[in-house]
Design a protein around this motif. Structure first.
Motif, PDB file in Angstrom:
ATOM      1  N   THR A 113      75.362 -19.474  10.567  1.00 24.91           N
ATOM      2  CA  THR A 113      74.375 -19.062  11.561  1.00 24.91           C
ATOM      3  C   THR A 113      75.088 -18.462  12.768  1.00 24.91           C
ATOM      4  OG1 THR A 113      72.819 -20.784  10.896  1.00 24.91           O
ATOM      5  CG2 THR A 113      72.511 -19.839  13.087  1.00 24.91           C
ATOM      6  N   TYR A 114      74.497 -17.420  13.340  1.00 28.97           N
ATOM      7  CA  TYR A 114      75.045 -16.818  14.546  1.00 28.97           C
ATOM      8  C   TYR A 114      74.495 -17.528  15.780  1.00 28.97           C
ATOM      9  CZ  TYR A 114      77.067 -12.942  11.965  1.00 28.97           C
ATOM     10  OH  TYR A 114      77.829 -12.182  11.120  1.00 28.97           O
ATOM     11  N   VAL A 115      75.378 -17.742  16.741  1.00 31.13           N
ATOM     12  CA  VAL A 115      75.011 -18.421  17.984  1.00 31.13           C
ATOM     13  C   VAL A 115      75.334 -17.499  19.152  1.00 31.13           C
ATOM     14  CG1 VAL A 115      75.317 -20.482  19.412  1.00 31.13           C
ATOM     15  CG2 VAL A 115      75.583 -20.637  16.913  1.00 31.13           C
ATOM     16  N   VAL A 116      74.361 -17.223  20.012  1.00 35.95           N
ATOM     17  CA  VAL A 116      74.584 -16.452  21.232  1.00 35.95           C
ATOM     18  C   VAL A 116      74.922 -17.435  22.349  1.00 35.95           C
ATOM     19  CG1 VAL A 116      73.591 -14.879  22.930  1.00 35.95           C
ATOM     20  CG2 VAL A 116      72.998 -14.636  20.509  1.00 35.95           C
ATOM     21  N   VAL A 117      76.124 -17.284  22.924  1.00 37.36           N
ATOM     22  CA  VAL A 117      76.586 -18.191  23.978  1.00 37.36           C
ATOM     23  C   VAL A 117      76.763 -17.395  25.263  1.00 37.36           C
ATOM     24  CG1 VAL A 117      78.329 -19.882  24.675  1.00 37.36           C
ATOM     25  CG2 VAL A 117      77.808 -19.558  22.244  1.00 37.36           C
ATOM     26  N   GLU A 122      74.546 -22.418  24.753  1.00 32.38           N
ATOM     27  CA  GLU A 122      74.031 -21.791  23.543  1.00 32.38           C
ATOM     28  C   GLU A 122      72.589 -21.354  23.791  1.00 32.38           C
ATOM     29  OE1 GLU A 122      74.559 -24.367  20.212  1.00 32.38           O
ATOM     30  OE2 GLU A 122      76.741 -24.159  20.210  1.00 32.38           O
ATOM     31  N   ARG A 123      72.375 -20.039  23.782  1.00 33.03           N
ATOM     32  CA  ARG A 123      71.068 -19.493  24.138  1.00 33.03           C
ATOM     33  C   ARG A 123      70.164 -19.290  22.935  1.00 33.03           C
ATOM     34  NH1 ARG A 123      70.724 -19.551  29.854  1.00 33.03           N
ATOM     35  NH2 ARG A 123      72.794 -19.083  30.679  1.00 33.03           N
ATOM     36  N   ALA A 124      70.742 -19.015  21.757  1.00 31.14           N
ATOM     37  CA  ALA A 124      69.917 -18.772  20.575  1.00 31.14           C
ATOM     38  C   ALA A 124      70.750 -18.939  19.325  1.00 31.14           C
ATOM     39  CB  ALA A 124      69.330 -17.367  20.638  1.00 31.14           C
ATOM     40  N   GLN A 125      70.078 -19.304  18.218  1.00 24.42           N
ATOM     41  CA  GLN A 125      70.703 -19.373  16.906  1.00 24.42           C
ATOM     42  C   GLN A 125      69.845 -18.566  15.949  1.00 24.42           C
ATOM     43  OE1 GLN A 125      71.648 -23.327  15.572  1.00 24.42           O
ATOM     44  NE2 GLN A 125      72.543 -23.948  17.538  1.00 24.42           N
ATOM     45  N   LEU A 126      70.451 -17.530  15.333  1.00 24.66           N
ATOM     46  CA  LEU A 126      69.711 -16.597  14.497  1.00 24.66           C
ATOM     47  C   LEU A 126      70.528 -16.250  13.264  1.00 24.66           C
ATOM     48  CD1 LEU A 126      68.606 -14.261  17.408  1.00 24.66           C
ATOM     49  CD2 LEU A 126      67.064 -15.737  16.130  1.00 24.66           C
ATOM     50  N   ALA A 127      69.837 -15.764  12.220  1.00 23.99           N
ATOM     51  CA  ALA A 127      70.522 -15.399  10.984  1.00 23.99           C
ATOM     52  C   ALA A 127      71.333 -14.124  11.147  1.00 23.99           C
ATOM     53  CB  ALA A 127      69.499 -15.246   9.856  1.00 23.99           C
ATOM     54  N   GLN A 128      70.775 -13.131  11.856  1.00 25.06           N
ATOM     55  CA  GLN A 128      71.460 -11.873  12.114  1.00 25.06           C
ATOM     56  C   GLN A 128      71.170 -11.460  13.557  1.00 25.06           C
ATOM     57  OE1 GLN A 128      73.561 -10.037  10.258  1.00 25.06           O
ATOM     58  NE2 GLN A 128      73.494 -11.502   8.563  1.00 25.06           N
ATOM     59  N   VAL A 129      72.213 -11.136  14.308  1.00 23.81           N
ATOM     60  CA  VAL A 129      72.019 -10.831  15.729  1.00 23.81           C
ATOM     61  C   VAL A 129      73.130  -9.908  16.207  1.00 23.81           C
ATOM     62  CG1 VAL A 129      73.286 -12.876  16.473  1.00 23.81           C
ATOM     63  CG2 VAL A 129      71.602 -11.863  18.010  1.00 23.81           C
ATOM     64  N   ARG A 130      72.813  -9.038  17.175  1.00 23.97           N
ATOM     65  CA  ARG A 130      73.811  -8.240  17.875  1.00 23.97           C
ATOM     66  C   ARG A 130      73.726  -8.549  19.361  1.00 23.97           C
ATOM     67  NH1 ARG A 130      71.262  -3.708  15.605  1.00 23.97           N
ATOM     68  NH2 ARG A 130      71.114  -2.730  17.652  1.00 23.97           N
ATOM     69  N   LEU A 131      74.875  -8.549  20.025  1.00 23.50           N
ATOM     70  CA  LEU A 131      74.857  -8.702  21.475  1.00 23.50           C
ATOM     71  C   LEU A 131      74.329  -7.430  22.115  1.00 23.50           C
ATOM     72  CD1 LEU A 131      78.178 -10.537  22.381  1.00 23.50           C
ATOM     73  CD2 LEU A 131      75.930 -11.502  21.925  1.00 23.50           C
ATOM     74  N   GLY A 132      73.621  -7.588  23.210  1.00 25.37           N
ATOM     75  CA  GLY A 132      73.139  -6.448  23.966  1.00 25.37           C
ATOM     76  C   GLY A 132      73.936  -6.282  25.249  1.00 25.37           C
ATOM     77  N   ASP A 145      67.681  -9.499  17.908  1.00 25.37           N
ATOM     78  CA  ASP A 145      67.389 -10.221  16.677  1.00 25.37           C
ATOM     79  C   ASP A 145      67.170  -9.198  15.564  1.00 25.37           C
ATOM     80  OD1 ASP A 145      66.570 -11.871  14.669  1.00 25.37           O
ATOM     81  OD2 ASP A 145      64.690 -12.480  15.612  1.00 25.37           O
ATOM     82  N   MET A 146      67.994  -9.275  14.508  1.00 22.27           N
ATOM     83  CA  MET A 146      67.915  -8.313  13.413  1.00 22.27           C
ATOM     84  C   MET A 146      67.290  -8.990  12.187  1.00 22.27           C
ATOM     85  SD  MET A 146      71.752  -6.840  13.995  1.00 22.27           S
ATOM     86  CE  MET A 146      71.703  -5.744  12.577  1.00 22.27           C
ATOM     87  N   ALA A 147      66.009  -9.285  12.279  1.00 18.83           N
ATOM     88  CA  ALA A 147      65.299  -9.960  11.196  1.00 18.83           C
ATOM     89  C   ALA A 147      64.920  -8.961  10.106  1.00 18.83           C
ATOM     90  CB  ALA A 147      64.058 -10.655  11.738  1.00 18.83           C
ATOM     91  N   ASP A 148      64.515  -9.485   8.945  1.00 15.21           N
ATOM     92  CA  ASP A 148      64.099  -8.616   7.841  1.00 15.21           C
ATOM     93  C   ASP A 148      62.874  -7.789   8.216  1.00 15.21           C
ATOM     94  OD1 ASP A 148      66.150  -9.610   6.296  1.00 15.21           O
ATOM     95  OD2 ASP A 148      64.899 -11.150   5.340  1.00 15.21           O
ATOM     96  N   THR A 149      62.062  -8.295   9.120  1.00 14.33           N
ATOM     97  CA  THR A 149      60.834  -7.595   9.500  1.00 14.33           C
ATOM     98  C   THR A 149      61.048  -6.530  10.579  1.00 14.33           C
ATOM     99  OG1 THR A 149      60.394  -9.373  11.081  1.00 14.33           O
ATOM    100  CG2 THR A 149      59.381  -9.553   8.902  1.00 14.33           C
ATOM    101  N   GLY A 150      62.249  -6.445  11.134  1.00 15.14           N
ATOM    102  CA  GLY A 150      62.521  -5.469  12.180  1.00 15.14           C
ATOM    103  C   GLY A 150      63.468  -6.031  13.223  1.00 15.14           C
ATOM    104  N   GLU A 151      63.705  -5.249  14.270  1.00 16.93           N
ATOM    105  CA  GLU A 151      64.622  -5.653  15.336  1.00 16.93           C
ATOM    106  C   GLU A 151      63.860  -5.790  16.651  1.00 16.93           C
ATOM    107  OE1 GLU A 151      68.489  -3.296  13.439  1.00 16.93           O
ATOM    108  OE2 GLU A 151      67.836  -2.832  15.465  1.00 16.93           O
ATOM    109  N   VAL A 166      66.593  -0.736  16.981  1.00 14.53           N
ATOM    110  CA  VAL A 166      66.842  -0.793  18.428  1.00 14.53           C
ATOM    111  C   VAL A 166      68.282  -0.376  18.671  1.00 14.53           C
ATOM    112  CG1 VAL A 166      67.148  -2.359  20.377  1.00 14.53           C
ATOM    113  CG2 VAL A 166      65.097  -2.519  18.987  1.00 14.53           C
ATOM    114  N   ALA A 167      68.528   0.402  19.737  1.00 20.61           N
ATOM    115  CA  ALA A 167      69.894   0.858  20.025  1.00 20.61           C
ATOM    116  C   ALA A 167      70.081   1.049  21.525  1.00 20.61           C
ATOM    117  CB  ALA A 167      70.188   2.176  19.298  1.00 20.61           C
ATOM    118  N   ASP A 168      71.339   1.043  21.952  1.00 22.10           N
ATOM    119  CA  ASP A 168      71.751   1.380  23.325  1.00 22.10           C
ATOM    120  C   ASP A 168      71.002   0.551  24.369  1.00 22.10           C
ATOM    121  OD1 ASP A 168      73.609   3.457  22.600  1.00 22.10           O
ATOM    122  OD2 ASP A 168      71.883   4.683  22.073  1.00 22.10           O
TER     123      ASP A 168
END
Length: 426
Positions: A113-117, A122-132, A145-151, A166-168
């Motif tokens: 699991t990915y953890v945003v710190v 620890e701010r969030a735990q998600l399956a797929q995530v990119r830092l902004g 959040d890069m879920a199967d249903t969208g970002e 989502v980008a930039d």
């Protein structure tokens, strides 16, 4: 102008002087020492705890020079080390941000699991995530959040709408405003503080002004490309490939470029500023009234376009600088085997090499300093003089010149690290 050097320590034999890292104020330094079984970060001459590996062989200083930061990796874990203190261990740390004021955000992986710190929380735990983006104000952080249903973009843990892509992602310098590109149904739009703007065929990355009061981007729709500044649209030309625009500090002036038909068309506040093969490094003077960029012509030669006027051609041009009072302008041009410093339209010195990113004007704009290599070794050159030659001047960054017009740097000579101070006077 006199220069003084204060000896600090003997550099370990296997440490390359070029790898010494220096704080922005020129008063702190760090390097990485290798032992038989580990790596050791040495900050200001003090060794920190040994680790198996340091990511990218880098110790970073915050812009205020008060904090250090690096990623320490072991055989089975990774930790963030801030000011010598190791954080919680994770399976891995895949991405990180370090703001000018010293805030830290990173993306860790733990048991699949990915953890945003952020700020050691620890701010969030998600399956797929990119830092902004991350800003220096409290709770100003974003992740995607890069879920199967969208970002979707989360701002301070609050989710925004779901999009196909989502980008930039950008935060304003004061952390109060958020902007990003989003794609939905094959169309792109700018999203500002989670409010959608007009859907377009394409939009560029957004850019905020330094005072955080303005935001701009390029957009293409209905066969036309335009610059959008605070929702006011300025039509430029036929639709083309977009680049990120540049804004003056007060957000009142802009530079933009659109590529079409094999040509790159530049614009300054809506007026044509030339047609080139490429442009790079658009910069504004602090008062916003002057602007410059590097242009590449059809023959591959570089020129500086300053206030609408082209310089002499060169093989390569880099390091464009306005003085703090906006009156003076400098850049470096390479012609053949020599690097030449140009100041206020005049060639003031040619050297074997001018170290990139080391040039700096004094706070009053009356003088300057930079690092050059000439005939073996490096030295600090200032308007009207130069220091002795050293084996190396560390850091590879703009020389810090204080309010008393004294430049501060770290040098290496005969294996000895020293702190040098140079009086930079016209």
């Amino acid at each position: 102008a006199p220069a003084t050097t204060r000896p600090l320590e003997k550099l370990p034999p296997k440490v390359n002087p070029a790898t010494i890292m220096v704080s922005r104020d020129g008063m702190r330094y760090a390097y990485i020492r290798r032992t038989l079984a580990s790596l050791v970060a040495v900050v200001d001459g003090q060794a920190q705890a040994p680790v198996d590996w340091i990511a990218n062989n880098l110790v970073l200083f915050s812009n205020d020079s008060k904090h250090t930061f690096y990623i320490a990796r072991g055989r089975n874990n990774a930790r963030v080390v801030v000011d010598g203190l190791a954080g919680q261990p994770y399976d891995s740390i895949d991405d990180w941000r370090f703001t000018p004021g010293g805030r830290v955000m990173y993306l860790a992986r733990q048991k699949g699991t990915y953890v945003v710190v952020c700020d050691n929380l620890e701010r969030a735990q998600l399956a797929q995530v990119r830092l902004g983006a991350l800003a220096d104000t409290p709770d100003a952080y974003t992740f995607i959040d890069m879920a199967d249903t969208g970002e979707r973009v989360y701002r301070n843990n609050q989710p925004g709408p779901v999009y196909q892509r989502v980008a930039d992602v950008k935060l304003s310098p004061n952390g109060l405003h958020l902007a990003y590109r989003a794609q939905q149904n094959g169309r792109w739009m700018m999203v500002l503080d989670h409010a959608e703007k007009t859907a377009c065929d394409e939009v560029s990355a957004p850019v905020f002004s330094a005072d955080s009061a303005h935001v701009a981007w390029l957009a293409t729709r209905d066969g036309k490309s335009s610059l959008v500044l605070d929702d006011v649209e300025t039509q430029l030309c036929a639709a083309g490939e977009l680049s990120t625009p540049a804004l003056s500090a007060d957000g009142k002036h802009w530079l933009a470029a659109v590529r079409g038909d094999g040509k790159l068309r530049a614009y300054w506040d809506g007026r044509p500023a030339g047609i080139y093969s490429a442009i790079a490094t658009p910069v504004f003077a602090p008062d916003g009234l002057r602007a410059a960029f590097i242009a590449v012509d059809g023959a591959g030669k570089n020129r500086v376009v300053l206030d609408g006027h082209e310089s002499e051609a060169a093989d390569f041009i880099f390091d464009l600088h306005f003085s703090p009072d906006s009156r003076r302008f400098a850049y470096v041009a390479i012609v053949g085997k020599k690097d030449t410093l140009w100041v206020d339209g005049k060639a003031v010195g040619s050297y074997d090499t001018i170290a990139p990113r080391t040039f700096a004007f004094t706070p009053d704009g009356r003088s300057y300093a930079l690092v050059v290599k000439q005939g073996g070794g490096q030295q600090i050159v200032y308007e009207g003089g130069a220091t002795q030659r050293f084996d190396a001047v560390a850091g590879g960054q703009p020389l810090f010149i204080d309010a008393e017009n004294k430049a501060h740097a770290f040098v290496v000579n005969n294996g000895q690290v020293g702190a040098v101070t140079v009086e930079v006077k016209p």
